[in-house]
Design a protein around this motif. Sequence first.
Motif, PDB file in Angstrom:
ATOM      1  N   ASN A   1       0.845  -1.182   0.000  1.00 31.34           N
ATOM      2  CA  ASN A   1       0.000   0.000   0.000  1.00 31.34           C
ATOM      3  C   ASN A   1       0.882   1.233   0.000  1.00 31.34           C
ATOM      4  O   ASN A   1       1.962   1.248   0.602  1.00 31.34           O
ATOM      5  CB  ASN A   1      -0.915   0.025   1.224  1.00 31.34           C
ATOM      6  CG  ASN A   1      -1.967  -1.050   1.165  1.00 31.34           C
ATOM      7  OD1 ASN A   1      -2.400  -1.434   0.097  1.00 31.34           O
ATOM      8  ND2 ASN A   1      -2.363  -1.549   2.314  1.00 31.34           N
ATOM      9  N   CYS A   2       0.413   2.277  -0.643  1.00 29.72           N
ATOM     10  CA  CYS A   2       1.140   3.535  -0.693  1.00 29.72           C
ATOM     11  C   CYS A   2       1.202   4.134   0.707  1.00 29.72           C
ATOM     12  O   CYS A   2       0.206   4.147   1.430  1.00 29.72           O
ATOM     13  CB  CYS A   2       0.454   4.495  -1.659  1.00 29.72           C
ATOM     14  SG  CYS A   2       1.265   6.087  -1.802  1.00 29.72           S
ATOM     15  N   THR A   3       2.370   4.616   1.091  1.00 30.50           N
ATOM     16  CA  THR A   3       2.548   5.199   2.409  1.00 30.50           C
ATOM     17  C   THR A   3       1.752   6.488   2.564  1.00 30.50           C
ATOM     18  O   THR A   3       1.252   6.785   3.637  1.00 30.50           O
ATOM     19  CB  THR A   3       4.046   5.494   2.653  1.00 30.50           C
ATOM     20  OG1 THR A   3       4.786   4.297   2.452  1.00 30.50           O
ATOM     21  CG2 THR A   3       4.294   5.982   4.053  1.00 30.50           C
ATOM     22  N   PHE A   4       1.598   7.237   1.496  1.00 28.49           N
ATOM     23  CA  PHE A   4       0.916   8.529   1.587  1.00 28.49           C
ATOM     24  C   PHE A   4      -0.590   8.407   1.424  1.00 28.49           C
ATOM     25  O   PHE A   4      -1.347   8.803   2.300  1.00 28.49           O
ATOM     26  CB  PHE A   4       1.476   9.497   0.541  1.00 28.49           C
ATOM     27  CG  PHE A   4       0.983  10.904   0.701  1.00 28.49           C
ATOM     28  CD1 PHE A   4       1.495  11.715   1.684  1.00 28.49           C
ATOM     29  CD2 PHE A   4       0.008  11.406  -0.131  1.00 28.49           C
ATOM     30  CE1 PHE A   4       1.043  13.005   1.850  1.00 28.49           C
ATOM     31  CE2 PHE A   4      -0.452  12.700   0.015  1.00 28.49           C
ATOM     32  CZ  PHE A   4       0.066  13.504   1.010  1.00 28.49           C
ATOM     33  N   CYS A   5      -1.038   7.839   0.314  1.00 24.75           N
ATOM     34  CA  CYS A   5      -2.478   7.850   0.035  1.00 24.75           C
ATOM     35  C   CYS A   5      -3.190   6.570   0.471  1.00 24.75           C
ATOM     36  O   CYS A   5      -4.404   6.559   0.608  1.00 24.75           O
ATOM     37  CB  CYS A   5      -2.744   8.112  -1.443  1.00 24.75           C
ATOM     38  SG  CYS A   5      -2.264   6.779  -2.539  1.00 24.75           S
TER      39      CYS A   5
ATOM     40  N   GLY B   1       5.435   1.631  -9.019  1.00 19.95           N
ATOM     41  CA  GLY B   1       5.657   2.349  -7.780  1.00 19.95           C
ATOM     42  C   GLY B   1       7.137   2.544  -7.471  1.00 19.95           C
ATOM     43  O   GLY B   1       8.014   2.088  -8.209  1.00 19.95           O
ATOM     44  N   VAL B   2       7.394   3.237  -6.365  1.00 19.81           N
ATOM     45  CA  VAL B   2       8.750   3.559  -5.939  1.00 19.81           C
ATOM     46  C   VAL B   2       8.910   3.166  -4.482  1.00 19.81           C
ATOM     47  O   VAL B   2       8.041   3.431  -3.654  1.00 19.81           O
ATOM     48  CB  VAL B   2       9.023   5.074  -6.098  1.00 19.81           C
ATOM     49  CG1 VAL B   2      10.374   5.446  -5.544  1.00 19.81           C
ATOM     50  CG2 VAL B   2       8.908   5.490  -7.544  1.00 19.81           C
ATOM     51  N   MET B   3      10.034   2.527  -4.169  1.00 18.08           N
ATOM     52  CA  MET B   3      10.385   2.224  -2.789  1.00 18.08           C
ATOM     53  C   MET B   3      11.476   3.211  -2.374  1.00 18.08           C
ATOM     54  O   MET B   3      12.515   3.298  -3.017  1.00 18.08           O
ATOM     55  CB  MET B   3      10.914   0.798  -2.656  1.00 18.08           C
ATOM     56  CG  MET B   3      11.285   0.437  -1.231  1.00 18.08           C
ATOM     57  SD  MET B   3      11.825  -1.272  -1.035  1.00 18.08           S
ATOM     58  CE  MET B   3      13.448  -1.202  -1.714  1.00 18.08           C
TER      59      MET B   3
ATOM     60  N   ASP C   1      17.365   6.445   8.319  1.00 17.84           N
ATOM     61  CA  ASP C   1      17.181   5.700   9.563  1.00 17.84           C
ATOM     62  C   ASP C   1      16.686   4.271   9.336  1.00 17.84           C
ATOM     63  O   ASP C   1      16.483   3.525  10.287  1.00 17.84           O
ATOM     64  CB  ASP C   1      16.242   6.449  10.499  1.00 17.84           C
ATOM     65  CG  ASP C   1      14.852   6.648   9.921  1.00 17.84           C
ATOM     66  OD1 ASP C   1      14.629   6.257   8.765  1.00 17.84           O
ATOM     67  OD2 ASP C   1      14.006   7.202  10.637  1.00 17.84           O
ATOM     68  N   GLY C   2      16.487   3.885   8.077  1.00 18.98           N
ATOM     69  CA  GLY C   2      16.098   2.517   7.755  1.00 18.98           C
ATOM     70  C   GLY C   2      14.622   2.329   7.471  1.00 18.98           C
ATOM     71  O   GLY C   2      14.203   1.225   7.118  1.00 18.98           O
ATOM     72  N   ASN C   3      13.811   3.346   7.645  1.00 19.79           N
ATOM     73  CA  ASN C   3      12.389   3.235   7.318  1.00 19.79           C
ATOM     74  C   ASN C   3      12.210   3.096   5.819  1.00 19.79           C
ATOM     75  O   ASN C   3      12.894   3.743   5.040  1.00 19.79           O
ATOM     76  CB  ASN C   3      11.618   4.466   7.795  1.00 19.79           C
ATOM     77  CG  ASN C   3      11.479   4.505   9.296  1.00 19.79           C
ATOM     78  OD1 ASN C   3      11.605   3.484   9.955  1.00 19.79           O
ATOM     79  ND2 ASN C   3      11.215   5.678   9.839  1.00 19.79           N
ATOM     80  N   ILE C   4      11.274   2.264   5.423  1.00 17.47           N
ATOM     81  CA  ILE C   4      10.982   2.056   4.010  1.00 17.47           C
ATOM     82  C   ILE C   4       9.614   2.639   3.706  1.00 17.47           C
ATOM     83  O   ILE C   4       8.627   2.327   4.372  1.00 17.47           O
ATOM     84  CB  ILE C   4      11.018   0.560   3.651  1.00 17.47           C
ATOM     85  CG1 ILE C   4      12.398  -0.013   3.952  1.00 17.47           C
ATOM     86  CG2 ILE C   4      10.661   0.351   2.195  1.00 17.47           C
ATOM     87  CD1 ILE C   4      12.489  -1.502   3.788  1.00 17.47           C
TER      88      ILE C   4
END
Length: 62
Positions: free
Chosen positions: A6-10, A19-21, A26-29
């Motif tokens: 799922n998209c982190t924003f929407c 999509g883009v990873m 700090d290691g958050n994806i």
Amino acid sequence: MLRALNCTFCGRSIPSGTGVMYVKRDGNILYFCSSKCRKSMLYLRRNPAKSKWTKSTRRTYK
């Protein structure tokens, strides 16, 4: 084995192969479905709950 992302924003689901990873220092994806979501979160620093077209807004106000 493919995971449903799922998209982190929407919050929209991202089809495999698109999509883009984005990996923060700090290691958050973070996963983004479009450049609109990526630019809104990273460069413009918008809050997803205040954008009318995101799922988090619909959850909050409806």
